[in-house]
Scaffold this active site. Structure first.
Site, PDB file in Angstrom:
ATOM      1  N   GLU A   1       0.849  -1.184   0.000  1.00  0.00           N
ATOM      2  CA  GLU A   1       0.000   0.000   0.000  1.00  0.00           C
ATOM      3  C   GLU A   1       0.889   1.240   0.000  1.00  0.00           C
ATOM      4  O   GLU A   1       1.808   1.338   0.804  1.00  0.00           O
ATOM      5  CB  GLU A   1      -0.909   0.023   1.236  1.00  0.00           C
ATOM      6  CG  GLU A   1      -1.930   1.141   1.186  1.00  0.00           C
ATOM      7  CD  GLU A   1      -2.869   1.167   2.395  1.00  0.00           C
ATOM      8  OE1 GLU A   1      -3.674   2.094   2.482  1.00  0.00           O
ATOM      9  OE2 GLU A   1      -2.805   0.264   3.246  1.00  0.00           O
TER      10      GLU A   1
ATOM     11  N   GLU B   1      -2.526  -3.898   7.171  1.00  0.00           N
ATOM     12  CA  GLU B   1      -3.620  -4.837   7.407  1.00  0.00           C
ATOM     13  C   GLU B   1      -3.738  -5.928   6.360  1.00  0.00           C
ATOM     14  O   GLU B   1      -4.824  -6.477   6.168  1.00  0.00           O
ATOM     15  CB  GLU B   1      -4.948  -4.073   7.471  1.00  0.00           C
ATOM     16  CG  GLU B   1      -5.449  -3.491   6.156  1.00  0.00           C
ATOM     17  CD  GLU B   1      -5.011  -2.074   5.865  1.00  0.00           C
ATOM     18  OE1 GLU B   1      -5.643  -1.406   5.034  1.00  0.00           O
ATOM     19  OE2 GLU B   1      -4.020  -1.622   6.480  1.00  0.00           O
TER      20      GLU B   1
ATOM     21  N   GLU C   1      -5.560  -2.693  12.942  1.00  0.00           N
ATOM     22  CA  GLU C   1      -5.300  -3.535  11.773  1.00  0.00           C
ATOM     23  C   GLU C   1      -6.277  -4.710  11.713  1.00  0.00           C
ATOM     24  O   GLU C   1      -6.693  -5.116  10.623  1.00  0.00           O
ATOM     25  CB  GLU C   1      -3.857  -4.035  11.785  1.00  0.00           C
ATOM     26  CG  GLU C   1      -2.810  -2.935  11.869  1.00  0.00           C
ATOM     27  CD  GLU C   1      -2.979  -1.821  10.842  1.00  0.00           C
ATOM     28  OE1 GLU C   1      -3.504  -2.095   9.741  1.00  0.00           O
ATOM     29  OE2 GLU C   1      -2.608  -0.671  11.140  1.00  0.00           O
TER      30      GLU C   1
ATOM     31  N   HIS D   1      -9.589  -3.585  10.280  1.00  0.00           N
ATOM     32  CA  HIS D   1      -9.533  -3.410   8.829  1.00  0.00           C
ATOM     33  C   HIS D   1     -10.018  -4.652   8.072  1.00  0.00           C
ATOM     34  O   HIS D   1     -10.358  -4.548   6.893  1.00  0.00           O
ATOM     35  CB  HIS D   1      -8.101  -3.107   8.396  1.00  0.00           C
ATOM     36  CG  HIS D   1      -7.795  -1.653   8.241  1.00  0.00           C
ATOM     37  ND1 HIS D   1      -8.624  -0.772   7.581  1.00  0.00           N
ATOM     38  CD2 HIS D   1      -6.723  -0.917   8.635  1.00  0.00           C
ATOM     39  CE1 HIS D   1      -8.090   0.434   7.592  1.00  0.00           C
ATOM     40  NE2 HIS D   1      -6.932   0.380   8.219  1.00  0.00           N
TER      41      HIS D   1
ATOM     42  N   GLU E   1      -9.770   4.288   6.325  1.00  0.00           N
ATOM     43  CA  GLU E   1      -8.918   4.721   7.431  1.00  0.00           C
ATOM     44  C   GLU E   1      -9.656   5.556   8.470  1.00  0.00           C
ATOM     45  O   GLU E   1      -9.515   5.344   9.671  1.00  0.00           O
ATOM     46  CB  GLU E   1      -7.697   5.476   6.898  1.00  0.00           C
ATOM     47  CG  GLU E   1      -6.755   4.621   6.069  1.00  0.00           C
ATOM     48  CD  GLU E   1      -6.173   3.447   6.835  1.00  0.00           C
ATOM     49  OE1 GLU E   1      -6.308   3.377   8.067  1.00  0.00           O
ATOM     50  OE2 GLU E   1      -5.570   2.571   6.186  1.00  0.00           O
TER      51      GLU E   1
END
Length: 863
Positions: free
Chosen positions: A119, A262, A296, A299, A318
């Site tokens: 990411e 995550e 995490e 997520h 987020e």
């Protein structure tokens, strides 16, 4: 130098989709071989060429449906195949060099561990792919590696097979049945200690839990594993969300740009957010471990099962997940301290971002470098927007809206508008007006005024959002304001029209007026209970009214905030060479005496606003004057309140260390008080005793920070002891680096240079760089803002080196320079000079270029 600007309005669906990915990866430091098989389908009726993203890849083989092809083009950023059928299988073989990857994006090798960070756009550094979040595929990954050096081979999903190769290497095959975007792909390979446990869901499903840490660090992983189980149980109870794979893995690595990632079923963590025991971790570290572990994990649904259509929607996952981890932390620990912690982040950092050239809405409209989306606006202001929704809908309807969100969009890549559409089903309130929070940048200013007649008082509340670098024209927002009204004697009043319902006033117009029958006296509007919206309040309450708010307000956040405003007012007096009247000190003494046994509120109220917070209430800041005024207030504070604070310190008696909330609160209060007492020379022995008798890192660090305030020789001695004790433990030593970097001393720059030669410091390790250079730039007021500009030059010199190896970290550390607009002309010129040096540097990364170019361009609009 110019960079391509990406705009949200230009979004187009992908020309091709990828339904499944099969990767076979043979790990090697300089020549990792990646064999990729992609099942690709044309998306819609068109004849566009196939464009796959790819960076720093060495392409060895390329075939379609088993036939080698030669009609293609390879550029620095893409593989282009001009003519393909509607459905086909694409096979590529590439090599990459993980050992040479110092940017820590894609696949890299550090400290003998192979690790990925994909990411936002790291997967394109592993193999050719349509590297965007709205392309979801299932993954089958087979990892090959040396058995001795890489006994652990991990990827997303469930392990389905393993074996030994003829050459003695081994392999493990992983299958992730849930379609996911490429940014959630992960692999880890190395040698670890592992902690194992299991979690049984409410539906009776057994989930294997595995936590991987560096060899010899196993004893520091149990708290993280326990935190994971608490997070899983909480998510089932609060949101009805159950984990969906057979195994959940967490791996702690030392070299990591972010806090954690995550990746589906295989979370990769910066080790600072996993490793914790009382000897090495503070109470704050324990809190952060639990919070980030939960973030995490949460997520898995808010980010993985339902993901973003494009990176402009980043707050969709987020902001929502930060809000969820904040809820969790409040339930696990202290709601008040948690809320104040979040508010400090908003006021110190997010408000500053809103006032800078990098101002943007929580759903941005344009960007040059996607990595620059990871901001306090997207994350923390995004969470505040979700919190406002929670306030407006209430707990039950908010849960109903979340249920609808998952029912509609599970397995899809969606937008912030899709989220609001789901939430709309749970309320009669029209969310169209509220949705402006997603598209409008800036910090709204709420102005409060009142008019008094013989028998009534009218309180008028208005809103105004100043122009920002990215938007000149603003509209009124839909703002839920926590509101109550008292007088100097503590009597509470309800407005005549009952516009305030259940303690909340909805401000959805430029202004509204409340009427009170109160015998015609001036009232004290108590604004923003619980920090109900990310706004500034412009009210101008007297010191008497602020003390009354502390004594009589029902909301503890309001009580804390009243004292913070009073401290700010006192510091302002010192800025203009005025004194603070004795009656104010007497009022403070009475206020603190009234809460002397309430360690939670007291510990928060005894913290003087930081220099960074004070900057948010000022313009044209003369650094030396403000810094000196704050120091003068701090010195006067302990001089006037010494006896009371001494009594509080000695009243707090704790047994051997335990991480429980009662002890955490008491320990925090004691260390805050020690920090004040340490400013007086007569308490040097108390600081030394506090350090020597400590059985935990919280108190050890509390003593060091206290000594830093005034006992320079004691500070030096204690730091030598601490540094020698922990010289072989990099994570603990980060605290030592940070303390050195934030110490005010005339030779700070040469001292920083000396510390860079320390055996445990490395420019390649983001934690070390943030601890030393980041701490200096963000929090050493006198050193960084030195009148001759040497602090700015020092940071710039370092950034020029750092940008060559890790642009992401460099872009984050340049932030203090980009906020030059707040300061007086002299400091502005010095900061802009260094920004210009950066911009003129050949080969500057897009990460840093975007921030610097925008900051310098802001000059014309800032005047």
């Amino acid at each position: 130098m110019s960079m391509q600007v990406k705009r949200r309005a230009d979004y187009q669906p992908p020309a091709f989709l990828i339904s499944s990915v099969e990767l076979t990866i043979h790990l090697h430091p300089q020549s990792t071989r990646v064999h990729s098989v992609l099942k690709i389908q044309r998306n819609g009726n068109h004849d566009q060429e196939l464009v796959l993203d790819g960076e720093q890849l060495n392409l060895l083989e390329l075939s379609i449906d088993g036939q080698t092809i030669t009609n293609y083009e390879v550029t620095d950023s893409a593989l282009v195949i001009p003519s393909v059928s509607n459905e086909f299988t694409l096979t590529t073989v590439c090599t990459i060099s993980p050992a040479d990857n110092k940017a820590l994006e894609g696949l890299y090798l550090s400290n003998g561990v192979y690790c990925t960070q994909c990411e936002a756009e790291g997967f394109r550094r592993i193999t050719y792919f349509i590297d965007r979040p709205d392309v979801l595929a299932t993954y089958q990954v087979t990892l090959h590696g040396e058995r001795k050096t890489l006994p652990t081979l991990l990827s997303n999903g469930n392990p389905v097979d393993e074996g030994i190769n003829a050459d003695g290497t081994h392999w493990v095959k992983w299958v992730d049945p849930h379609p996911k975007p490429s940014y959630l792909f992960a692999i880890v390979a190395g040698e670890f200690d592992v902690l194992k446990d299991e979690y049984i869901t409410l539906n009776g499903k057994r989930v294997a839990l595995e936590l991987y840490v560096d060899k010899g660090k196993r004893d520091r992983g149990q708290f993280a594993l326990d935190s994971l189980k608490r997070a899983m149980a909480w998510d089932e109870q609060e949101y009805g969300l159950e984990y969906d794979l057979d195994i959940y893995m967490v791996v702690a690595v030392d070299f990591f740009n972010m806090g954690a990632m995550e990746n589906k079923g295989l979370n990769i963590f910066n080790s600072k957010f996993v490793l914790a025991n009382p000897e090495t971790a503070t109470d704050e570290d324990f809190f952060n471990v639990e919070s980030v572990i939960a973030h995490e994990y949460f997520h898995n649904w808010t980010g993985n099962r339902v993901t973003c259509r494009d990176w402009f929607q980043l707050s969709l996952k987020e902001g929502l997940t930060v809000f969820r981890d904040q809820q969790f932390s409040a339930d696990m620990t202290s709601p008040l301290s948690n809320r104040i912690k979040h508010v400090r982040v908003i006021r110190e950092h997010q408000f500053a971002e809103d006032a800078s050239a990098m101002s943007h809405p929580i759903r941005p409209d344009e960007v040059i470098e996607m990595n620059n989306f990871y901001t306090v606006t997207v994350y923390d202001k995004g969470a505040e927007v979700i919190r406002m929704l929670h306030t407006l809908l209430g707990k039950e309807r908010f849960r109903a809206g979340m249920d609808e969100y998952f029912n509609r969009y599970d397995g899809q890549a969606v937008t912030c508008d899709d989220f609001l559409s789901a939430m709309q089903t749970a309320t009669d309130l029209d969310l169209a007006h509220f949705s402006r929070w997603y598209s409008q940048s800036g910090t709204p200013e709420i102005t409060v005024s009142q008019k008094v007649s013989a028998d009534k008082t009218w309180v008028t509340i208005s809103q105004y959002t100043p122009p920002t670098a990215d938007q000149q024209d603003k509209s009124e927002l839909f703002i839920p304001l926590g509101f109550s009204c008292i007088d100097l004697n503590g009597r509470h009043y309800q407005d005549c029209e009952q516009k305030v319902l259940e303690g909340v006033l909805i401000l959805d117009q430029p202004e509204t007026t409340l009427t009170f029958d109160n015998g015609g006296q001036e009232l004290i509007p108590v604004m923003l209970a619980g920090f109900s919206a990310p706004v500034r309040i412009k009210q101008g309450l007297s010191s008497e009214a602020l003390l009354a708010t502390f004594l009589y307000a029902q909301d503890d956040f309001n009580r804390w905030d009243a004292l913070q405003q009073l401290y700010d007012w006192c510091i302002t007096q010192y800025e203009i060479n005025q004194s603070v009247e004795d009656k104010i000190w007497e009022g403070l003494r009475d206020a603190l005496e009234s809460e002397k046994n309430n360690y939670e509120l007291l510990s928060e109220c005894l913290v003087i606003p930081s220099f960074e917070t004070l900057c948010q209430t000022r313009t044209n800041i003369h650094v030396e004057t403000l810094h000196a005024a704050r120091e003068q207030f701090a010195r006067e504070f302990i001089t006037k309140l010494e006896n009371e604070l001494k009594d509080v310190y000695h009243s707090i008696q704790l047994d051997s260390y335990q991480y429980n909330q009662q002890d955490v609160i008491a320990r925090r209060c004691k260390n805050v008080v020690l920090g004040h007492l340490a400013r007086l020379t007569q308490h040097e022995d108390l600081v030394k005793e506090h350090f020597n008798q400590s059985d935990n890192m919280t108190d050890s660090l509390g003593a060091l920070k206290a000594a830093q305030h005034g006992h320079r020789e004691l500070f030096k001695t204690l730091m030598e002891t601490y540094g020698e004790q922990w010289k072989n433990d990099p994570l603990v030593l980060d605290k030592w680096f940070s303390l050195h970097a934030t110490t005010e001393r005339a030779d700070i720059l040469s001292h920083l240079t000396l510390l860079q030669s320390h055996p445990q410091f490395s420019i390649d390790n983001p934690n070390r760089v943030r601890a030393l250079i980041g701490s200096f730039a963000f929090y050493n007021t006198s050193g960084f803002h030195a009148l001759d500009g040497s602090g700015y030059q020092y940071l710039t010199d370092y950034l020029l080196k750092l940008d060559d190896c890790n642009p992401q970290v460099a872009a984050r550390l340049v932030t203090p320079l980009t906020q030059w607009q707040r300061f007086d002309q002299h400091h502005q010129e010095q900061m802009r000079r260094q920004l210009a040096r950066l911009l003129e540097h050949d080969g500057l990364s897009s990460d840093v270029f975007e921030k610097v170019s925008k900051s310098l361009a802001y000059e014309s609009t800032a005047k």
